[in-house]
Design a protein around this motif. Structure first.
Motif, short mmCIF file in Angstrom:
data_model
loop_
_atom_site.label_atom_id
_atom_site.label_comp_id
_atom_site.label_asym_id
_atom_site.label_seq_id
_atom_site.Cartn_x
_atom_site.Cartn_y
_atom_site.Cartn_z
N LYS A 153 37.05 41.67 21.92
CA LYS A 153 38.40 41.25 22.02
C LYS A 153 39.25 42.39 22.28
CE LYS A 153 41.31 39.26 18.56
NZ LYS A 153 41.54 38.23 16.61
N ASP A 154 40.12 41.74 22.87
CA ASP A 154 41.54 42.96 23.25
C ASP A 154 42.42 43.83 22.20
OD1 ASP A 154 43.80 43.60 24.44
OD2 ASP A 154 43.98 42.81 25.89
N PRO A 155 41.84 45.30 22.74
CA PRO A 155 42.40 45.28 21.33
C PRO A 155 44.04 45.92 20.71
CG PRO A 155 42.10 46.69 22.62
CD PRO A 155 42.00 45.29 23.59
N SER A 156 44.45 44.91 21.89
CA SER A 156 46.21 44.60 21.70
C SER A 156 46.65 43.69 21.09
CB SER A 156 47.00 44.98 23.46
OG SER A 156 46.36 44.02 23.70
N LEU A 157 46.01 42.69 20.60
CA LEU A 157 46.17 40.95 20.47
C LEU A 157 46.42 40.99 19.23
CD1 LEU A 157 43.25 39.41 21.70
CD2 LEU A 157 45.55 39.40 22.98
N ALA A 158 45.51 42.01 17.67
CA ALA A 158 45.86 42.69 17.17
C ALA A 158 47.69 42.71 16.39
CB ALA A 158 45.49 43.17 15.84
N ALA A 159 47.60 43.72 17.37
CA ALA A 159 49.54 44.46 17.63
C ALA A 159 50.28 43.86 18.05
CB ALA A 159 49.18 46.01 18.43
N LEU A 160 50.24 42.86 19.25
CA LEU A 160 51.37 42.27 19.37
C LEU A 160 51.76 40.76 18.31
CD1 LEU A 160 48.94 41.62 23.46
CD2 LEU A 160 51.66 42.53 22.58
N ALA A 161 50.31 40.24 17.60
CA ALA A 161 50.60 39.38 16.46
C ALA A 161 51.31 39.96 15.70
CB ALA A 161 49.18 38.68 16.01
N ARG A 162 51.21 41.09 14.63
CA ARG A 162 51.98 42.26 14.20
C ARG A 162 53.38 42.49 14.84
NH1 ARG A 162 49.66 46.98 14.39
NH2 ARG A 162 47.51 46.15 13.54
N TRP A 163 53.67 43.00 15.91
CA TRP A 163 55.30 42.84 16.69
C TRP A 163 55.81 41.05 16.56
CZ3 TRP A 163 57.88 46.66 17.58
CH2 TRP A 163 59.03 46.79 18.59
#
Length: 351
Positions: free
Chosen positions: A167-177
Motif C-alpha cells: 500500500k502507498d505509505p502516503s494514503l493514511a496520511a492524506l486521509a488524515r490531512w
C-alpha cells in the motif's frame, strides 16, 4: 529503431518499459507495420514555487498592542510568530500559527473587553476575521503547493519499484490531512483550550503527516500512466493500419499471422501489461479519491472567500487529470482495435 527510441524517450529501462518495447516489437513483426510517429504525452510537472504567488494580510497588531495582551494565551502565539523562527518558517509553520491565532482569539477578545480594552478587542476581532477568510489559502500553501506535496508528485528517476507491491505509505496520511482540513474549514476555533504542550504535539503530528505524504508515489503513478498512454498510442497505430487499411485476413478465417497476433495479445498485453495496468489503476483510484477531495474543498473555500487561485496550479491540475483521462481512453481504444482485428480473422475476442 524509431519504435525503440519512442518508448525509451518517455521513460527508463524499468520492467514496464521493457514490456511495452517487447509488445510493440512483436506487433510490428507479426503485422508487418511500424508504429506511426506521434507526439508523446508529456509528464505534468508541478509549477515552480515562484509561479504560485499568494498574498496575505498582516494582523495589524503592533508592539504596544501586544504588551496589553498580558493575560491572553494568544500573546505567546504572537511572540512565537514574530520570532526569527516564526518569521522564517515555511507555509506549514505559518498555517499552525494562524490556526493557533484563530482558536485563541475569541477568549482573548473577551479578556480584553473585560479589561476595558474595547478598541484593541475590536482590532483583534477584525484581524481574526481576516485570518479566517485567508485560512483556505494558508492550507493551500502548506499542502497542495508545499514541498511535501511537490515531492509526492515529482517525476521519479525510474519505475523499477513501481507498481508498488504494498500500500502507498502516503494514503493514511492524506486521509488524515483531509479530515483535519475539513475541521479547519468548518470550525478552526474548536481547539481554543489547548495548552502550549498540546499545540506543540499537534505541530509535530502535522509536520510528521506531511513527511509521510512526501513518501507517496503520486509521481510514479503519473510516470507509469504517461508510459502506458504513449505505449498504447504506438501499439494502436500498428493495429489500426491493419484494421483500416490492408486487412490482415482477407476472409474471416485465422491465418498463422493472426494466431501470432492473438498470442502477443495474450502473453504480453493481457498477461503482463494489463496486469500491471490493473495495479496502477487501483493505486490511481485510491490516490485521486483522497487528493481530489482535498483539492476540491480547499479550492472551493478559496473561491468562496474571494482568494485568488494561482492559474499555474489550475493549468497543472488540468494537465495531470487530462493525462489520466487520456490513458483510460487509449486503453479502451486499443482493446476495441484488437477485438476488431481478431474478428476480421474469425477469432473470437473473448478467446
Amino acid at each position: 529503431m524509431l519504435l525503440a527510441s519512442t518508448i525509451a524517450a518517455c521513460t527508463d529501462n524499468s520492467p514496464l518499459a521493457t514490456q511495452w518495447q517487447d509488445y510493440q516489437s512483436r506487433l510490428a513483426r507479426v503485422l508487418q507495420r511500424q508504429a506511426e510517429p506521434h507526439r508523446d504525452i508529456a509528464f505534468p510537472h508541478m509549477p515552480k514555487p515562484r509561479e504560485l504567488p499568494l498574498e496575505f494580510s498582516d494582523s495589524g497588531i503592533d508592539l504596544l498592542d501586544f504588551l496589553r495582551m498580558r493575560r491572553c494565551a494568544l500573546r505567546d502565539t504572537i511572540a512565537q510568530r514574530n520570532s526569527i523562527l516564526g518569521r522564517h518558517g515555511d507555509a506549514a509553520a505559518r498555517l499552525i500559527f494562524d490556526l493557533r491565532f484563530i482558536s485563541q482569539a475569541a477568549t482573548c477578545q473577551k479578556i480584553l473587553e473585560d479589561d476595558g480594552l474595547i478598541a484593541l478587542a475590536a482590532q483583534l476581532k477584525t484581524a481574526t476575521q481576516t485570518k479566517q477568510r485567508e485560512l483556505p489559502a494558508r492550507i493551500f500553501a502548506a499542502s497542495l503547493t508545499g514541498p511535501e506535496f511537490r515531492q509526492f508528485w515529482q517525476m521519479p528517476v525510474d519505475l523499477n519499484v513501481y507498481p508498488l507491491k504494498g500500500k502507498d505509505p502516503s494514503l493514511a496520511a492524506l486521509a488524515r490531512w483531509r479530515q483535519w482540513q475539513t475541521e479547519w474549514l468548518s470550525e478552526p476555533q474548536v481547539t481554543a483550550a489547548w495548552s502550549s504542550i498540546e499545540w506543540q504535539q499537534f505541530s509535530d503530528t502535522l509536520l510528521n503527516t506531511l513527511g509521510e505524504i512526501r513518501l507517496g508515489a503520486g509521481g510514479s503513478m503519473l510516470a507509469a500512466q504517461q508510459l502506458n498512454v504513449n505505449g498504447l498510442i504506438g501499439a494502436s497505430s500498428i493495429i489500426a493500419q491493419r484494421v483500416n487499411g490492408r486487412p490482415l485476413c482477407l476472409k474471416p478465417q485465422p491465418i498463422p499471422a493472426a494466431e501470432h497476433f492473438r498470442g502477443a495479445l495474450s502473453s504480453v498485453f493481457i498477461s503482463q501489461l494489463q496486469a500491471q495496468a490493473s495495479r496502477i489503476n487501483q493505486h490511481q483510484f485510491a490516490v485521486m479519491a483522497v487528493i481530489g477531495s482535498i483539492e476540491h474543498d480547499v479550492l472551493a473555500a478559496m473561491t468562496k472567500n474571494n482568494l485568488a487561485i494561482p492559474s499555474a496550479f489550475i493549468e497543472w491540475q488540468t494537465q495531470r487529470d487530462s493525462l489520466l483521462f487520456v490513458t483510460t481512453e487509449a486503453q479502451r481504444h486499443h482493446v476495441t482495435l484488437a477485438s476488431a482485428l481478431l474478428s476480421q480473422c474469425g477469432l473470437s475476442p473473448g478467446n
